[in-house]
Scaffold this motif. Sequence first.
Motif, PDB file in Angstrom:
ATOM      1  N   PRO A  31      32.520  28.472  37.533  1.00 51.42           N
ATOM      2  CA  PRO A  31      32.851  29.057  36.227  1.00 51.42           C
ATOM      3  C   PRO A  31      33.764  30.269  36.337  1.00 51.42           C
ATOM      4  O   PRO A  31      33.575  31.133  37.190  1.00 51.42           O
ATOM      5  N   GLN A  32      34.752  30.313  35.474  1.00 47.88           N
ATOM      6  CA  GLN A  32      35.652  31.442  35.339  1.00 47.88           C
ATOM      7  C   GLN A  32      35.470  32.040  33.939  1.00 47.88           C
ATOM      8  O   GLN A  32      34.981  31.369  33.024  1.00 47.88           O
ATOM      9  N   ASP A  33      35.897  33.266  33.776  1.00 52.33           N
ATOM     10  CA  ASP A  33      35.875  33.879  32.445  1.00 52.33           C
ATOM     11  C   ASP A  33      37.301  34.126  31.997  1.00 52.33           C
ATOM     12  O   ASP A  33      37.832  35.216  32.124  1.00 52.33           O
ATOM     13  N   ASP A  34      37.934  33.085  31.464  1.00 54.56           N
ATOM     14  CA  ASP A  34      39.293  33.206  30.966  1.00 54.56           C
ATOM     15  C   ASP A  34      39.342  33.935  29.631  1.00 54.56           C
ATOM     16  O   ASP A  34      40.427  34.291  29.161  1.00 54.56           O
ATOM     17  N   CYS A  35      38.182  34.133  29.007  1.00 57.40           N
ATOM     18  CA  CYS A  35      38.133  34.760  27.688  1.00 57.40           C
ATOM     19  C   CYS A  35      38.025  36.282  27.763  1.00 57.40           C
ATOM     20  O   CYS A  35      38.156  36.959  26.738  1.00 57.40           O
ATOM     21  N   ALA A  36      37.762  36.816  28.937  1.00 56.60           N
ATOM     22  CA  ALA A  36      37.395  38.229  29.066  1.00 56.60           C
ATOM     23  C   ALA A  36      38.422  39.180  28.460  1.00 56.60           C
ATOM     24  O   ALA A  36      38.062  40.225  27.917  1.00 56.60           O
ATOM     25  N   LYS A  37      39.704  38.829  28.560  1.00 53.80           N
ATOM     26  CA  LYS A  37      40.754  39.730  28.074  1.00 53.80           C
ATOM     27  C   LYS A  37      41.206  39.415  26.659  1.00 53.80           C
ATOM     28  O   LYS A  37      42.105  40.070  26.127  1.00 53.80           O
ATOM     29  N   ALA A  38      40.607  38.414  26.026  1.00 58.75           N
ATOM     30  CA  ALA A  38      40.965  38.091  24.643  1.00 58.75           C
ATOM     31  C   ALA A  38      40.471  39.202  23.719  1.00 58.75           C
ATOM     32  O   ALA A  38      39.324  39.644  23.836  1.00 58.75           O
ATOM     33  N   PRO A  39      41.306  39.674  22.809  1.00 58.96           N
ATOM     34  CA  PRO A  39      40.881  40.763  21.912  1.00 58.96           C
ATOM     35  C   PRO A  39      39.595  40.421  21.173  1.00 58.96           C
ATOM     36  O   PRO A  39      39.475  39.368  20.556  1.00 58.96           O
ATOM     37  N   GLY A  40      38.635  41.314  21.281  1.00 58.64           N
ATOM     38  CA  GLY A  40      37.378  41.155  20.578  1.00 58.64           C
ATOM     39  C   GLY A  40      36.345  40.298  21.281  1.00 58.64           C
ATOM     40  O   GLY A  40      35.177  40.286  20.869  1.00 58.64           O
ATOM     41  N   TRP A  41      36.735  39.587  22.353  1.00 62.09           N
ATOM     42  CA  TRP A  41      35.777  38.696  22.998  1.00 62.09           C
ATOM     43  C   TRP A  41      34.619  39.441  23.671  1.00 62.09           C
ATOM     44  O   TRP A  41      33.458  39.008  23.536  1.00 62.09           O
ATOM     45  N   PRO A  42      34.850  40.523  24.414  1.00 62.12           N
ATOM     46  CA  PRO A  42      33.718  41.195  25.065  1.00 62.12           C
ATOM     47  C   PRO A  42      32.625  41.600  24.073  1.00 62.12           C
ATOM     48  O   PRO A  42      31.436  41.441  24.354  1.00 62.12           O
ATOM     49  N   ALA A  43      33.012  42.102  22.902  1.00 58.52           N
ATOM     50  CA  ALA A  43      32.004  42.491  21.905  1.00 58.52           C
ATOM     51  C   ALA A  43      31.284  41.259  21.369  1.00 58.52           C
ATOM     52  O   ALA A  43      30.060  41.282  21.156  1.00 58.52           O
ATOM     53  N   PHE A  44      32.032  40.172  21.150  1.00 61.61           N
ATOM     54  CA  PHE A  44      31.416  38.940  20.672  1.00 61.61           C
ATOM     55  C   PHE A  44      30.423  38.405  21.694  1.00 61.61           C
ATOM     56  O   PHE A  44      29.296  38.036  21.341  1.00 61.61           O
ATOM     57  N   GLU A 104      42.009  27.803  25.187  1.00 60.09           N
ATOM     58  CA  GLU A 104      43.103  26.855  25.033  1.00 60.09           C
ATOM     59  C   GLU A 104      43.445  26.739  23.556  1.00 60.09           C
ATOM     60  O   GLU A 104      42.561  26.582  22.720  1.00 60.09           O
ATOM     61  N   GLY A 105      44.733  26.850  23.251  1.00 62.52           N
ATOM     62  CA  GLY A 105      45.165  26.748  21.866  1.00 62.52           C
ATOM     63  C   GLY A 105      44.579  27.818  20.970  1.00 62.52           C
ATOM     64  O   GLY A 105      44.404  27.609  19.774  1.00 62.52           O
ATOM     65  N   GLY A 106      44.236  28.972  21.541  1.00 65.35           N
ATOM     66  CA  GLY A 106      43.661  30.055  20.758  1.00 65.35           C
ATOM     67  C   GLY A 106      42.165  29.960  20.569  1.00 65.35           C
ATOM     68  O   GLY A 106      41.548  30.882  20.034  1.00 65.35           O
ATOM     69  N   LEU A 107      41.550  28.849  20.991  1.00 62.23           N
ATOM     70  CA  LEU A 107      40.111  28.675  20.877  1.00 62.23           C
ATOM     71  C   LEU A 107      39.430  28.962  22.206  1.00 62.23           C
ATOM     72  O   LEU A 107      40.035  28.827  23.265  1.00 62.23           O
ATOM     73  N   ALA A 108      38.162  29.325  22.148  1.00 59.64           N
ATOM     74  CA  ALA A 108      37.363  29.571  23.342  1.00 59.64           C
ATOM     75  C   ALA A 108      36.300  28.495  23.457  1.00 59.64           C
ATOM     76  O   ALA A 108      35.723  28.076  22.445  1.00 59.64           O
TER      77      ALA A 108
END
Length: 252
Positions: free
Chosen positions: A70-83, A146-150
């Motif tokens: 598993p990787q965390d490709d979402c970590a740097k997406a704005p707002g993802w850490p709080a979500f 991918e495509g803006g979705l997590a």
Amino acid sequence: MSRRAGSALIAAFGLTLAGYEREAVPVSTASSRATPVPEASAAPLPEPVESPSPSASAEPSGIAGITYQPQDDCAKAPGWPAFRKSLVSAVRARDGAALAALASPDVTLDYGGGSGVGELQKRLADPDRQLWAELDALLPLGCAVEGGLAAMPWVFWNVPDDADSYTAMIVTGSDVPLRDGPKGKELGNVGWFIVNIDPMAYQPDAKTTPVTLDNGDRGWVETAKLRSLLDYRLIAEPKDDGWQITAFIAGD
């Protein structure tokens, strides 16, 4: 589920989240995204590692193959850490209202029309569905964008095009032996490999399961370490007021 099929879900989980019609979208295979497996964290619900695109490697045990740690490709997406923090808090507290607050009003729950936050809370409260356990299982399995979705787990959008979603399973864990029989000697480590099973012979309550590797080698793996590529996944979408769960679904 192939990466091509996963990519097609982006359209299905778009703003309308209607229909789940799937189209073939040409994309590259996931083989270039395989990664060597580091040691698993001993802490409960370990965070997936954040790393660059992985590459194929041979395991030191002598079994050559591609791993899908598993990787965390979402970590740097704005707002993802709080979500994610709110998601983890809701799951650990078994707080249905808190989880519903993170979901879209029309969150999709199955391919038969089940949807909505009210239905989500109802299903979370149903002990037979064991959805809290399913969410627990998702948390350490990373996140793909991918495509803006997590998507959670990360592997959902990172498997080979030729993977058969009905027979392929991912071996969860960094150190999982392949054996030459149900209680046989160890042949090597197949942690985070994608393996194939015989769905007609598969017994989820069995202690071990016979599997076939991509190279044709066969052996036995602890059944509890196997996770179907069609198992539960969580899809989230960024909205004006933050990320929302737009689907929590299993199957195909």
